[in-house]
Motif scaffolding. Structure first.
Motif, PDB file in Angstrom:
ATOM      1  N   ILE A  96       0.865  -1.180   0.000  1.00 27.49           N
ATOM      2  CA  ILE A  96       0.000   0.000   0.000  1.00 27.49           C
ATOM      3  C   ILE A  96       0.905   1.234   0.000  1.00 27.49           C
ATOM      4  CG2 ILE A  96      -1.709   1.318   1.307  1.00 27.49           C
ATOM      5  CD1 ILE A  96      -2.742  -1.314   2.424  1.00 27.49           C
ATOM      6  N   SER A 114      -2.779   5.887   1.883  1.00 28.05           N
ATOM      7  CA  SER A 114      -4.056   5.601   2.543  1.00 28.05           C
ATOM      8  C   SER A 114      -4.576   6.901   3.148  1.00 28.05           C
ATOM      9  CB  SER A 114      -3.869   4.547   3.634  1.00 28.05           C
ATOM     10  OG  SER A 114      -5.066   4.342   4.348  1.00 28.05           O
ATOM     11  N   GLU A 160     -11.298   1.034  -2.302  1.00 28.54           N
ATOM     12  CA  GLU A 160     -11.976   1.571  -1.125  1.00 28.54           C
ATOM     13  C   GLU A 160     -13.155   0.687  -0.775  1.00 28.54           C
ATOM     14  OE1 GLU A 160     -13.168   5.477  -2.344  1.00 28.54           O
ATOM     15  OE2 GLU A 160     -15.029   4.774  -3.260  1.00 28.54           O
ATOM     16  N   ARG A 213     -11.700   4.457   4.247  1.00 24.52           N
ATOM     17  CA  ARG A 213     -10.483   5.024   3.699  1.00 24.52           C
ATOM     18  C   ARG A 213     -10.362   4.681   2.222  1.00 24.52           C
ATOM     19  NH1 ARG A 213      -7.031   6.355   8.193  1.00 24.52           N
ATOM     20  NH2 ARG A 213      -5.406   6.823   6.678  1.00 24.52           N
ATOM     21  N   THR A 214      -9.633   5.506   1.511  1.00 24.28           N
ATOM     22  CA  THR A 214      -9.254   5.248   0.127  1.00 24.28           C
ATOM     23  C   THR A 214      -7.774   4.880   0.123  1.00 24.28           C
ATOM     24  OG1 THR A 214     -10.864   6.869  -0.665  1.00 24.28           O
ATOM     25  CG2 THR A 214      -9.139   6.216  -2.199  1.00 24.28           C
ATOM     26  N   ILE A 215      -7.436   3.726  -0.473  1.00 26.54           N
ATOM     27  CA  ILE A 215      -6.054   3.280  -0.477  1.00 26.54           C
ATOM     28  C   ILE A 215      -5.551   3.122  -1.906  1.00 26.54           C
ATOM     29  CG2 ILE A 215      -6.278   2.097   1.733  1.00 26.54           C
ATOM     30  CD1 ILE A 215      -6.410  -0.538   0.220  1.00 26.54           C
TER      31      ILE A 215
END
Length: 487
Positions: A60, A63, A466, A452-454
């Motif tokens: 990732i 985030s 997400e 959250r948007t990752i």
């Protein structure tokens, strides 16, 4: 090593690949099995070396609490604060970080990093704080808030004051001990807050901690009117904020007002009604009107006083009177020490229960007074306007709890004013979010921050992922950012 094939009907076939005697042979057989499974199938080349590490987790690379942050940024812009501050990103980040998690200016960097926003260094924040304490900067914010509230000459403005104490025992001329509703002895400051009828903040001012709340109202209102070039507004304030001198000063400034008022004695209009209706009970919600025209020498406008009776208020007041009179009787009988009790009458060494005061208090139980000097008032408009003081009380509670206006970690007047500027802007954003969504800010932040948007690196590509939003949060976000941006 075997490959097992199955279909919906439950039949299965097996393809024997081979047998392994150590880890190296096992890995070789796995590679053969992968080749047989992929035989005749096209492959999408993502640049991944699956042969070397099949099933390895993808890294990732970013985030962020995208939904929460974007919604708060949109609310900040909608109030007009971005334009008012000239796009000051440091100020915006401090304001929104305080909404998400109220903490110190130094710790705000951690909050922003958890959100996924690049934060300014604390040295940059320290350099910016003096600017936020200036009158010019705060007036630009107040102007933006007044424009957002669409304030005009006929608008109602609500005023209230409170105190914020400090963890110190030394006064410095600004932080000084004074009257505290929380019964605290530490040095404090007095805050005056001006809002519109909905509780949306319009101006906040700090005063010395030993300055009476009743002396703060007129300076705040005059400063606000001068800033916005208003000739008249209708001031709504509680009885606790108003002294006779205060009311005369407001009248002398030519301002309209709707004020709560204390009732020291039984008004003539009530005693007259009781004489004319000896066998009747006063109805719940009944309003008595007492015109108070001005004489040629009064130098004021005509005023009207309304007295409203509420059965629930009478019940609560009577219960308090019964408790105080009971304690007074025990004190007079010598069963308990004499403490502060308005029904204990001391004449030299003699003690007695003040029955005349008790009778007057019981006769006034359930009544509340309201006085106004607006033209052609009606009791419905006057009482409805006064009831809106609940909105400013909510704003004060919000600033103290959800925004944690106290504790204040600053000691210099300049830093304290900068802190209050940030709290004021945060309160404006919070009230906008609550008004748009119908959610409390605590519920909105607690819910939205979970999604959250990752961004994931897959070889040479960046993939965005997400969690799907629940319907209620998606609808709330759409009310703030617009339906096309809440997904």
């Amino acid at each position: 090593m075997q490959i097992v094939y199955s279909n919906r009907r439950g039949s299965r076939t097996m393809d024997h690949v081979g047998s392994a005697h150590d880890e190296a042979e096992l890995e070789a057989l796995k590679a053969v099995a992968y080749q047989r499974l992929a035989a005749g199938q096209g492959e999408l080349d993502l640049g991944l070396d699956v042969a070397g590490a099949p099933g390895a987790p993808l890294p990732i690379v970013a985030s962020r609490m995208g939904h929460l942050w974007d919604a708060l940024c949109r609310a900040y812009d909608a109030v007009g604060l971005d334009d008012a501050t000239g796009g000051d990103r440091v100020f915006r980040d401090l304001v929104l970080a305080r909404i998400i998690e109220p903490t110190s200016k130094r710790d705000a960097r951690r909050v922003l990093e958890e959100v996924g926003v690049a934060a300014a260094s604390y040295a940059t924040v320290e350099r910016a704080l003096p600017k936020y304490a200036t009158d010019a900067y705060r007036q630009r914010l107040a102007t933006a808030c007044a424009a957002h509230a669409a304030l005009g000459p006929a608008s109602l403005v609500l005023y209230d004051a409170t105190t914020l104490y400090f963890e110190t025992d030394q006064g410095d001329g600004f932080r000084e001990p004074g009257y505290s509703k929380e019964r605290r002895l530490e040095p404090q400051i007095t805050l005056g807050l001006l809002t519109d009828a909905s509780g949306f903040p319009l101006m906040i001012e700090a005063f010395e901690g030993n300055k009476a709340e009743t002396h703060t109202m007129l300076p705040v209102i005059k400063a606000f009117m001068a800033t916005h070039r208003l000739r008249d507004v209708t001031v709504v304030a509680d009885a606790g904020m108003i002294s006779e001198a205060n009311r005369k000063a407001i009248e002398a400034e030519g301002l309209s007002f709707i004020l709560g008022m204390k009732i020291p004695d039984i008004p003539y209009v009530i005693s007259s009604w009781r004489r004319d209706n000896p066998d009747s009970e006063i109805a719940d919600g009944q309003i008595f009107t007492q015109p108070w025209p001005a004489s040629p020498t009064d130098q004021r406008r005509d005023q009207v006083i309304y007295y409203q009776y509420k059965a629930d208020r009478a019940r609560r007041t009577m219960r308090g009177i019964d408790e105080q009179v009971g304690k007074a009787e025990k004190a007079v009988a010598g069963k308990i020490p004499v403490k502060r009790n308005r029904f204990v009458q001391l004449t030299g060494a003699d003690k007695a229960v003040n029955r005349a005061l008790e009778a007057r208090a019981r006769a006034l139980a359930g009544f509340k007074g309201y006085i106004t000097n607006i033209d052609n008032p009606t009791p419905e408009f006057t009482l409805q306007a006064y009831s809106r003081l609940l909105n400013i009380e909510k704003s004060f509670r919000m600033s103290k709890s959800d925004l944690a206006a106290r504790p204040i970690y600053h000691h210099k007047r300049e830093s304290i004013d900068a802190h209050l500027t940030i709290v004021f802007a945060a309160l404006a954003v919070v009230r906008h979010v609550e008004e748009r969504t119908g959610w409390s800010i605590r519920k909105f932040v607690r819910t939205a921050r979970r999604y959250r948007t990752i961004q994931i690196r897959a070889g040479g590509q960046i993939l965005t992922a997400e969690d799907p939003l629940p319907a209620d949060l998606r609808d709330a976000l759409a009310l703030i950012v617009g339906p096309g941006l809440a997904h």
